[in-house]
Design a protein around this motif. Structure first.
Motif, short mmCIF file in Angstrom:
data_model
loop_
_atom_site.label_atom_id
_atom_site.label_comp_id
_atom_site.label_asym_id
_atom_site.label_seq_id
_atom_site.Cartn_x
_atom_site.Cartn_y
_atom_site.Cartn_z
N VAL A 125 0.84 -1.20 0.00
CA VAL A 125 0.00 0.00 0.00
C VAL A 125 0.87 1.26 0.00
CG1 VAL A 125 -1.69 1.32 1.33
CG2 VAL A 125 -1.99 -1.14 1.04
N GLU A 126 1.95 1.25 0.77
CA GLU A 126 2.89 2.37 0.79
C GLU A 126 3.48 2.61 -0.61
OE1 GLU A 126 5.53 5.38 2.42
OE2 GLU A 126 3.75 4.43 3.27
N ASN A 127 3.90 1.54 -1.28
CA ASN A 127 4.48 1.67 -2.62
C ASN A 127 3.44 2.17 -3.62
OD1 ASN A 127 7.03 0.86 -1.81
ND2 ASN A 127 6.62 -1.29 -2.22
N ILE A 128 2.21 1.67 -3.53
CA ILE A 128 1.15 2.12 -4.44
C ILE A 128 0.88 3.61 -4.22
CG2 ILE A 128 -1.32 1.91 -4.96
CD1 ILE A 128 -1.01 -1.12 -4.35
N ALA A 129 0.80 4.02 -2.96
CA ALA A 129 0.54 5.43 -2.66
C ALA A 129 1.68 6.33 -3.15
CB ALA A 129 0.32 5.61 -1.15
N ARG A 130 2.93 5.90 -2.94
CA ARG A 130 4.08 6.68 -3.42
C ARG A 130 4.05 6.82 -4.94
NH1 ARG A 130 9.18 4.38 0.18
NH2 ARG A 130 8.45 5.21 2.18
N GLN A 131 3.75 5.72 -5.64
CA GLN A 131 3.68 5.74 -7.11
C GLN A 131 2.59 6.72 -7.55
OE1 GLN A 131 5.58 3.95 -9.26
NE2 GLN A 131 4.53 4.49 -11.13
N HIS A 132 1.45 6.68 -6.89
CA HIS A 132 0.35 7.57 -7.22
C HIS A 132 0.75 9.03 -7.03
CE1 HIS A 132 -3.80 8.99 -7.50
NE2 HIS A 132 -3.55 9.73 -6.43
N LEU A 133 1.39 9.33 -5.90
CA LEU A 133 1.81 10.70 -5.64
C LEU A 133 2.89 11.17 -6.60
CD1 LEU A 133 1.78 10.63 -1.74
CD2 LEU A 133 0.13 11.75 -3.26
N ASP A 134 3.79 10.27 -6.98
CA ASP A 134 4.81 10.62 -7.98
C ASP A 134 4.16 10.93 -9.33
OD1 ASP A 134 6.86 10.31 -6.17
OD2 ASP A 134 7.45 8.31 -6.90
N THR A 135 3.17 10.14 -9.69
CA THR A 135 2.51 10.29 -10.99
C THR A 135 1.64 11.54 -11.03
OG1 THR A 135 2.51 7.90 -11.30
CG2 THR A 135 1.00 9.17 -12.67
N TYR A 136 0.86 11.77 -9.99
CA TYR A 136 -0.15 12.83 -10.01
C TYR A 136 0.15 14.02 -9.12
CZ TYR A 136 -2.93 9.40 -12.48
OH TYR A 136 -3.37 8.49 -13.39
N GLU A 138 2.12 16.72 -9.26
CA GLU A 138 2.09 18.04 -9.90
C GLU A 138 0.67 18.41 -10.31
OE1 GLU A 138 4.91 18.13 -13.10
OE2 GLU A 138 6.58 17.60 -11.78
N ASP A 139 -0.08 17.43 -10.84
CA ASP A 139 -1.46 17.70 -11.24
C ASP A 139 -2.31 18.06 -10.03
OD1 ASP A 139 -0.93 17.18 -13.92
OD2 ASP A 139 -1.42 15.05 -13.73
N ILE A 140 -2.11 17.36 -8.93
CA ILE A 140 -2.88 17.63 -7.72
C ILE A 140 -2.62 19.06 -7.25
CG2 ILE A 140 -3.12 17.01 -5.27
CD1 ILE A 140 -2.64 14.06 -6.18
N LYS A 145 -5.05 24.69 -6.93
CA LYS A 145 -5.04 26.13 -7.18
C LYS A 145 -6.21 26.59 -8.04
CE LYS A 145 -0.06 26.28 -6.74
NZ LYS A 145 1.21 26.47 -7.42
N LEU A 146 -7.01 25.68 -8.54
CA LEU A 146 -8.15 26.07 -9.39
C LEU A 146 -9.23 26.78 -8.61
CD1 LEU A 146 -8.62 22.96 -11.69
CD2 LEU A 146 -7.65 25.16 -12.28
#
Length: 146
Positions: A125-136, A138-140, A145-146
């Motif tokens: 779960v930690e690895n999945i969450a890190r991958q998600h945060l790395d991927t998204y 900047e978009d988040i 800021k919208l």
């Protein structure tokens, strides 16, 4: 005690876990009713629009070739998956995260089948969450800021 499982069995188990049960027969688009084809076309367009992808439609009538994946390619993709998600992470300042029983059981099966001796569901779960945060990540920040 580690089982020696063929790559085909592992792929089938992974597909079953993901809910993508491999079908034994492939339907020809010409044999499907027209309204089914139309619904599938609309649902595919909707999914692609939601994902923000522009995928060109196939305009000619040439059949698409389905390529088989070799055992070597499957092993390589399994190794990539293991490297990305099944390496034991260093987790400091742990906090609990709650999962449904079915999700926990499914992740536990993956860790038991493919993970190393010290791998746990928490690490996955930690690895999945890190991958998600790395991927998204900047978009988040941009969406915030919208």
């Amino acid at each position: 005690m580690k089982k020696n499982v063929s790559s085909q069995t592992m792929d089938a188990a992974l597909q079953t876990f993901l809910g993508n049960k491999p079908s034994t027969e492939t339907l020809n688009p010409d044999t499907q009713p027209a309204d089914t084809q139309e619904q599938q076309g609309k649902s595919n367009e909707t999914v692609q629009e939601q994902a923000g992808e522009a995928v060109p439609e196939q305009t000619d009538e040439t059949p698409q070739v389905v390529r088989r994946i070799s055992g070597k390619q499957r092993r390589a993709s399994l190794e990539e998956y293991k490297e990305a998600f099944l390496t034991v992470p260093a987790i400091e300042d742990r906090k609990p995260v709650f999962l449904s029983r079915s999700t926990r059981d499914a992740l536990d099966r993956i860790v038991r089948m493919f993970g190393g001796r010290r791998m746990s569901v928490s690490g996955l779960v930690e690895n999945i969450a890190r991958q998600h945060l790395d991927t998204y990540g900047e978009d988040i920040e941009a969406w915030r800021k919208l």
